[in-house]
Scaffold this active site. Structure first.
Site, mmCIF file in Angstrom:
data_model
loop_
_atom_site.group_PDB
_atom_site.id
_atom_site.type_symbol
_atom_site.label_atom_id
_atom_site.label_comp_id
_atom_site.label_asym_id
_atom_site.label_seq_id
_atom_site.Cartn_x
_atom_site.Cartn_y
_atom_site.Cartn_z
ATOM 1 N N LYS A 110 0.839 -1.196 0.056
ATOM 2 C CA LYS A 110 -0.155 0.023 0.086
ATOM 3 C C LYS A 110 0.932 1.188 -0.033
ATOM 4 C CE LYS A 110 -4.143 -2.210 1.545
ATOM 5 N NZ LYS A 110 -4.727 -2.624 2.811
ATOM 6 N N LYS A 190 -4.229 -9.345 -9.984
ATOM 7 C CA LYS A 190 -4.995 -9.836 -9.112
ATOM 8 C C LYS A 190 -6.241 -8.961 -9.149
ATOM 9 C CE LYS A 190 -5.509 -9.915 -4.026
ATOM 10 N NZ LYS A 190 -6.240 -8.624 -3.310
ATOM 11 N N LYS A 193 -10.335 -4.166 -5.250
ATOM 12 C CA LYS A 193 -10.968 -3.002 -5.499
ATOM 13 C C LYS A 193 -10.133 -1.703 -5.843
ATOM 14 C CE LYS A 193 -12.270 -3.370 -0.817
ATOM 15 N NZ LYS A 193 -12.522 -4.616 -0.351
#
Ligand code: ADP
Ligand code: TRP
Length: 322
Positions: A110, A190, A193
């Site tokens: 992230k 992958k 969202k």
């Protein structure tokens, strides 16, 4: 045997979430005692829009209930309705080394993607450990990307147990279905969202069609046969079609003048057919929000009894009770 898993209400759920996690959770209701929750506190690490969070929590609850989660068989709640988990999070924080969290892939990924790291995001695995350990969970069904977090949970639990010389926290085991370990998205990466490559659960027909027709394929000319191996459309079809249907599809790939547009329409039909039986419940719960809220509140009451009892023991062990 207690099986526990949670899902973050940080956006619309997609078929990767379904095959990677929701389906396994629903099926596990026959294998043991299922504890399933909506990880509402976790969602705060990425979602700062209160209206969006509220509607995502509701939508996630509706999806789970529609897809087969049975509140009479299982305990189903929203994480923040059992705030005791935050106390355990603090107790565990004091047994979690910085290095352990610095090595977490999900955090590193992230940050690499440019998401501003705050303490919530960094310490997220400790909250996940608290979720798991508070309920003495045996098995945690998750997608492949969450396995490391279950390993971290085991690590923290072990440190805690060794420190207080008591086998008080139960070491959980992650359960990953290798066949559908990672569902790939419309671009072949992958499905996630955060990558904008999803096929959403219960998408309206127009949106679903747009997502399916947007699947990335190669540029083999229409008149030539197509290669189904490594084709994003075929890979998704494998989730929805049986072997006979896949054989027919493979023949189409081998037929000149059959194009990716045709295969995508076959996939669209298969997805629609697959989720059709769940649609009625989805409409029912969507139109009856109070029923959904009551189910979550009953679940929280059940979960809270267990959480409070476990915390009493832990407070005693660490010396908070005089
Ligand atoms: P996302 O990547 O879309 O943000 P989450 O991280 O919220 O999804 O994942 C929720 C659950 O769904 C986790 O157990 C995760 O392992 C599973 N999951 C998410 N994406 C996939 C995927 N593409 N394939 C299989 N499982 C997935
Ligand atoms: N971190 C998980 C995810 O993003 C959600 C989650 C929170 C979870 N707590 C959990 C999953 C406990 C399993 C067990 O998907």
């Amino acid at each position: 045997m207690r099986i526990l898993s949670g899902i973050q209400p940080s956006g619309t759920l997609h078929i990767g979430n379904y095959f990677g996690m929701i389906k396994k959770m629903v099926e596990s209701q026959d294998d043991g005692e299922l504890f399933a929750f909506i990880a509402s506190y976790h969602a705060l690490t990425s979602l700062k829009d209160s209206e969006a969070l509220k509607s995502n929590i509701f939508e996630a609850a509706v999806n789970f209930l529609s897809l087969g989660l049975d509140p009479n068989k299982s305990t189903f709640w929203s994480q923040s309705d059992v705030p005791e988990v935050l106390e355990l999070y603090w107790l565990l924080s004091n047994h979690t080394s910085m290095g352990l969290l610095e090595r977490a892939h999900s955090y590193k990924d992230k940050v690499a993607k440019g998401i501003l790291a705050n303490h919530g995001l960094f310490s997220y695995p400790v909250l996940m450990a608290a979720d798991i350990l508070l309920y003495d969970s045996d098995i945690v069904p998750v997608g492949k990307d969450q396995v490391q977090h279950v390993e971290i949970t085991r690590d923290i639990a072990n440190t805690f147990n060794v420190t207080y010389n008591k086998e008080i926290l139960k070491l959980p085991v992650a359960k990953v279905d290798e066949v559908v370990a990672t569902v790939l998205g419309t671009d072949g990466a992958k499905m996630s969202k955060s990558y904008g490559n999803t096929i959403d659960l219960f998408a309206a027909p127009k949106k679903l069609k747009k997502q399916v027709m947007g699947i990335v394929t190669d540029s083999t000319p229409l008149e030539e046969p197509k290669d189904y191996t490594n084709c994003n459309v075929y890979n998704l079809c494998k989730l929805f079609m049986n072997e006979d249907e896949l054989r027919v599809l493979r023949d189409k790939y081998a037929t000149p003048n059959m194009g990716y547009g045709h295969f995508k329409l076959d996939l669209l039909e298969a997805i629609t057919k697959y989720f059709e039986p769940f649609q009625e419940k989805k409409d029912f719960y969507t139109q009856n929000p109070d029923i959904v809220k009551d189910i979550l509140s009953d679940g929280a009451k059940k979960a809270r009894i267990i959480a409070k009892a476990k915390l009493e023991i832990l407070r005693e062990i660490v010396g908070l009770k005089i």
